[in-house]
Design a protein around this motif. Structure first.
Motif, short mmCIF file in Angstrom:
data_model
loop_
_atom_site.label_atom_id
_atom_site.label_comp_id
_atom_site.label_asym_id
_atom_site.label_seq_id
_atom_site.Cartn_x
_atom_site.Cartn_y
_atom_site.Cartn_z
N ARG A 174 0.82 -1.20 0.00
CA ARG A 174 0.00 0.00 0.00
C ARG A 174 0.86 1.26 0.00
NH1 ARG A 174 -1.99 3.73 3.38
NH2 ARG A 174 -0.74 2.91 5.09
N ILE A 175 1.91 1.24 0.83
CA ILE A 175 2.79 2.41 0.91
C ILE A 175 3.52 2.62 -0.42
CG2 ILE A 175 4.86 3.32 2.02
CD1 ILE A 175 3.90 2.04 4.61
N GLU A 176 3.97 1.51 -1.02
CA GLU A 176 4.65 1.63 -2.31
C GLU A 176 3.71 2.18 -3.37
OE1 GLU A 176 6.22 -2.19 -3.23
OE2 GLU A 176 7.96 -2.00 -1.88
N ARG A 177 2.48 1.70 -3.37
CA ARG A 177 1.51 2.21 -4.34
C ARG A 177 1.22 3.68 -4.10
NH1 ARG A 177 -2.95 -2.75 -4.41
NH2 ARG A 177 -1.72 -4.20 -5.69
N GLN A 178 1.11 4.06 -2.82
CA GLN A 178 0.86 5.46 -2.51
C GLN A 178 2.04 6.32 -2.92
OE1 GLN A 178 -0.09 5.66 1.65
NE2 GLN A 178 -2.27 5.40 1.30
N ALA A 179 3.27 5.78 -2.73
CA ALA A 179 4.44 6.54 -3.13
C ALA A 179 4.47 6.74 -4.65
CB ALA A 179 5.71 5.83 -2.66
N VAL A 180 4.17 5.66 -5.37
CA VAL A 180 4.14 5.76 -6.84
C VAL A 180 3.03 6.72 -7.27
CG1 VAL A 180 3.70 4.49 -8.97
CG2 VAL A 180 5.15 3.49 -7.19
N GLU A 181 1.85 6.58 -6.61
CA GLU A 181 0.74 7.46 -6.95
C GLU A 181 1.08 8.90 -6.60
OE1 GLU A 181 -3.22 8.39 -8.26
OE2 GLU A 181 -1.80 6.75 -8.60
N GLN A 183 4.07 10.26 -6.49
CA GLN A 183 5.03 10.76 -7.47
C GLN A 183 4.35 11.09 -8.79
OE1 GLN A 183 7.97 7.67 -7.68
NE2 GLN A 183 8.89 8.20 -5.71
N ARG A 184 3.39 10.22 -9.17
CA ARG A 184 2.67 10.47 -10.43
C ARG A 184 1.85 11.75 -10.34
NH1 ARG A 184 -2.22 9.44 -12.90
NH2 ARG A 184 -3.14 8.68 -10.98
N LEU A 185 1.12 11.90 -9.21
CA LEU A 185 0.30 13.10 -9.06
C LEU A 185 1.17 14.34 -8.89
CD1 LEU A 185 -2.53 11.78 -6.72
CD2 LEU A 185 -2.59 12.10 -9.19
N GLU A 186 2.33 14.18 -8.24
CA GLU A 186 3.23 15.32 -8.12
C GLU A 186 3.74 15.75 -9.49
OE1 GLU A 186 7.36 16.62 -5.80
OE2 GLU A 186 6.59 14.57 -5.66
N SER A 187 4.06 14.77 -10.34
CA SER A 187 4.51 15.10 -11.70
C SER A 187 3.40 15.81 -12.48
CB SER A 187 4.93 13.82 -12.43
OG SER A 187 6.00 13.19 -11.77
N ILE A 188 2.16 15.28 -12.32
CA ILE A 188 1.04 15.93 -13.00
C ILE A 188 0.84 17.33 -12.45
CG2 ILE A 188 -1.44 15.81 -13.42
CD1 ILE A 188 -1.23 12.80 -13.39
N GLY A 189 1.03 17.47 -11.11
CA GLY A 189 0.89 18.79 -10.51
C GLY A 189 1.90 19.78 -11.03
N LEU A 190 3.15 19.32 -11.16
CA LEU A 190 4.19 20.20 -11.71
C LEU A 190 3.86 20.59 -13.15
CD1 LEU A 190 7.39 18.47 -10.31
CD2 LEU A 190 6.42 20.65 -9.58
N LEU A 191 3.39 19.60 -13.91
CA LEU A 191 3.00 19.87 -15.30
C LEU A 191 1.84 20.86 -15.35
CD1 LEU A 191 3.13 19.32 -18.36
CD2 LEU A 191 1.64 17.34 -17.96
N GLU A 342 -5.20 12.97 1.26
CA GLU A 342 -3.87 12.76 1.83
C GLU A 342 -3.47 11.31 1.65
OE1 GLU A 342 -3.23 16.65 2.95
OE2 GLU A 342 -1.87 14.96 3.08
N ALA A 343 -2.14 11.11 1.43
CA ALA A 343 -1.65 9.74 1.30
C ALA A 343 -1.54 9.05 2.63
CB ALA A 343 -0.30 9.73 0.60
N GLY A 344 -1.19 9.81 3.68
CA GLY A 344 -1.02 9.22 4.99
C GLY A 344 -2.19 9.52 5.90
N GLU A 345 -1.93 9.43 7.20
CA GLU A 345 -2.96 9.66 8.17
C GLU A 345 -3.21 11.17 8.33
OE1 GLU A 345 -1.72 7.77 11.71
OE2 GLU A 345 -2.15 5.75 10.97
N VAL A 346 -4.45 11.51 8.63
CA VAL A 346 -4.82 12.90 8.86
C VAL A 346 -4.27 13.32 10.22
CG1 VAL A 346 -6.74 14.48 9.12
CG2 VAL A 346 -6.86 12.63 7.47
N PRO A 347 -3.63 14.47 10.33
CA PRO A 347 -3.11 14.91 11.62
C PRO A 347 -4.21 14.98 12.67
CG PRO A 347 -2.27 16.29 9.85
CD PRO A 347 -3.32 15.41 9.25
N PRO A 348 -3.96 14.55 13.89
CA PRO A 348 -5.00 14.60 14.92
C PRO A 348 -5.32 16.03 15.33
CG PRO A 348 -2.89 13.97 15.87
CD PRO A 348 -2.69 14.01 14.38
N GLY A 349 -6.49 16.22 15.88
CA GLY A 349 -6.89 17.54 16.35
C GLY A 349 -8.35 17.82 16.05
#
Length: 572
Positions: A174-181, A183-191, A342-349
């Protein structure tokens, strides 16, 4: 016993013993028998102890043991094996182990048993026990037991609980997929950010020149309507660029204390008339809703996207839409929902939320997992940027979006924004009165240096500056701008510069301007948001910021405002 005595004691007349001798012999045999009985008792005790030790080791073994016959019926098992299955040991004896497996594992386990009984080799398979609704993943090693005295063959199963390993493996994947996702979304964001920036440059030239044409043709000219339509299309293109920048996290924000109840009310006014009769809207607002620090326009855009999706998901009017606001506490380690930005957990609060729930058609899981991807849409006519931009806006505000949906069961979108410390929320004050541009007088010898690598942008800026009395000189890059300054002959009172240019970048040019033109105000113009520009300038804050695309009115307002600040600063 009588035969033994006859063999050991001679009772014939010739060898007849006296009574005393006979008693002695019998006593000797009694003692021998007692000794033999003692040995038997000790052997029995030893066997019992060995048996007890064996079963203790059998039960406390770190692996589970099953003994099965050829039909898969359990003839023996240890405590850990019973725990793996989630059934008491007594209830598992003489029961078929196949009944305790998840359905998808039955065929593989049956083939595994056949292989175990077919030879003397060790075989391995992974199975999943139902365990009362909490599946337990188990690695099973099977070996056929040698048959004794013609008994039917049995097999021993050695079971190792691999649930933690499976969960760790699934988490790693799951973490690897999130990392790949990511990176992909970050690349799309930069584009997306780069494309939006370039388009904003082009739109500055388009809107600026259309403004000149609009003023020249007059409101009653035949071409006036065509020019108005062109301006409207250019502004819609500028809005699309803002959505791209919002997805990339580079949208322009004006952070201020806002009331989400008020933003919801104002946003509903924009869509209610367009979808009249399609759905009944119910508002459930928290009376004492804390203010949040956010951009009201951007947050309103997120709510607008939620509402549009809600109305359009209702296939058979009239449906129902509920807009709800409130406060939610998120504990540490708790995720906001099944699908988040978010890819990870939502910050508590504590989070202030606005939620839009509809009774529409809902979404299947494969669609729900992709709703925040840019350009993904299920609509016939859609760009697929609404929710992607909403995700970028939420992330830029340190918030998140929680989306849940089931086919036929409607959809719920929830925007969560962190509740700020009350001490950090400033009081809402009335904006300062706008000073008319005509109130400022420009001297005849005041020159403005315009630095931008896009010629249409330079021309629009120069034309707008000349209309309020400035003299303007242009440069296509930082090096050319420094050359013009060093040549002299002009009294540079103001600098309007781009941030992204070939050669010398904006930060370097600003440092040089501070050195050679101390006290001269600088306004940076860019298609990126102001916060992003300040980060790239690394603390070298300019006196003003001009967002692209801009028209002549916005240019004049920013220039006069910054010029007035500079004059007041020099006089004091």
């Amino acid at each position: 016993m009588l035969a033994m005595l006859r063999e050991s004691v001679d009772l014939s007349p010739a060898g007849r013993l006296s009574p005393d001798e006979l008693v002695t012999q019998l006593e000797i045999h009694r003692v021998e028998l007692e000794m033999q009985n003692q040995e038997l008792r000790e052997t029995q005790v030893h066997l019992e102890r060995t048996r007890h030790r064996y079963f203790t080791l059998f039960d406390i073994s770190p692996v589970g043991y099953f003994v099965l016959d050829q039909a898969g019926v359990v003839t023996e098992l240890n405590l850990l094996a019973a725990d793996m299955v989630g059934v008491e040991r007594a209830r598992l004896l003489r029961k078929n182990l196949l009944h305790q497996l998840c359905t998808e594992r039955l065929a593989s386990f049956d083939a595994f048993l056949q292989a175990v009984f077919s030879d003397q080799r060790r075989h391995r398979v992974e199975v999943t026990f139902r365990a009362g609704g909490n599946p337990v993943h188990v690695q099973v090693d099977g070996l056929q037991l040698p048959s004794l005295d013609g008994e039917p063959p049995y097999c021993l199963l050695v079971c190792t609980d691999v649930s933690e390993r499976k969960r760790a493996e699934e988490e790693r994947i799951r973490i690897e997929r999130q990392a790949v996702e990511g990176q992909r979304l970050e690349s799309i964001g930069l584009l997306a950010g780069g494309v939006a920036h370039d388009f904003n440059n082009l739109l500055t030239g388009v809107l600026g020149n259309l403004g000149v044409i609009e003023e020249s043709v007059g409101p009653h000219a035949r071409e006036h309507d065509a020019v108005q339509q062109a301006i409207q299309c250019a502004r819609r293109a500028a809005d699309l660029c803002q959505q791209l920048l919002a997805y990339a996290g580079r949208a322009r924000f004006v952070i201020q204390p806002i009331d989400l109840n008020e933003v919801c009310t104002e946003t509903l006014k924009l869509v209610r008339s367009n979808y009249a009769g399609r759905a009944r809207v119910v508002i459930e607002s928290e009376a004492r809703l804390p203010r949040v620090l956010a951009d009201p326009t951007q947050v309103g855009q997120v709510i607008l996207n939620f509402l549009i999706n809600a109305f359009e998901s209702i296939e058979r009017p009239p449906g129902s839409i509920t807009v709800r606001t409130g406060v939610q506490n998120l504990a540490p380690g708790r995720r906001a929902g099944e699908t988040t930005t978010e890819a990870g957990e939502v910050p508590p609060g504590r989070y202030v939320f606005v939620e839009v729930a509809d009774s529409g058609c809902g979404m299947p899981p494969d669609v729900r997992q992709r709703i925040f991807e840019p350009f993904f849409t299920t609509k016939f006519a859609g760009r697929g940027l609404g929710l992607a931009a909403s995700a970028g806006i939420a992330k830029s505000h340190r918030g998140t979006i929680h989306a849940t949906s089931t086919p036929g069961g409607g959809t719920v979108f929830r925007l969560l924004l962190p509740e700020p410390d009350a001490a950090l929320v400033p009081r809402v004050e009335a904006p300062p009165a706008r000073v008319p541009v005509a109130a400022e007088v420009v001297a005849a010898d005041e020159w403005v240096l315009v630095v931008d690598d896009e010629e249409p942008v330079r021309k629009v800026a120069i034309r707008g500056l000349q209309r309020i009395g400035f003299l303007a000189v242009e440069a296509a890059c930082g090096d050319e701008a420094l050359r013009l300054i060093k040549e002299g002959g002009r009294s540079i009172r103001f600098v309007l510069m781009d941030l992204t240019m070939p050669g010398m970048n904006g930060a370097e040019l600003l440092s040089e301007l501070r050195r050679i033109l101390p006290g001269v105000p600088v306004v940076v113009m860019s298609g990126f948001c102001e916060d992003d520009v300040l980060k790239r300038l690394e603390g070298r804050a300019p006196e003003g910021f001009l967002p692209k695309p801009f028209n002549a009115d916005l240019l004049r307002q920013r220039v006069v405002h910054v010029r007035g600040l500079a004059r007041r600063g020099s006089s004091s």
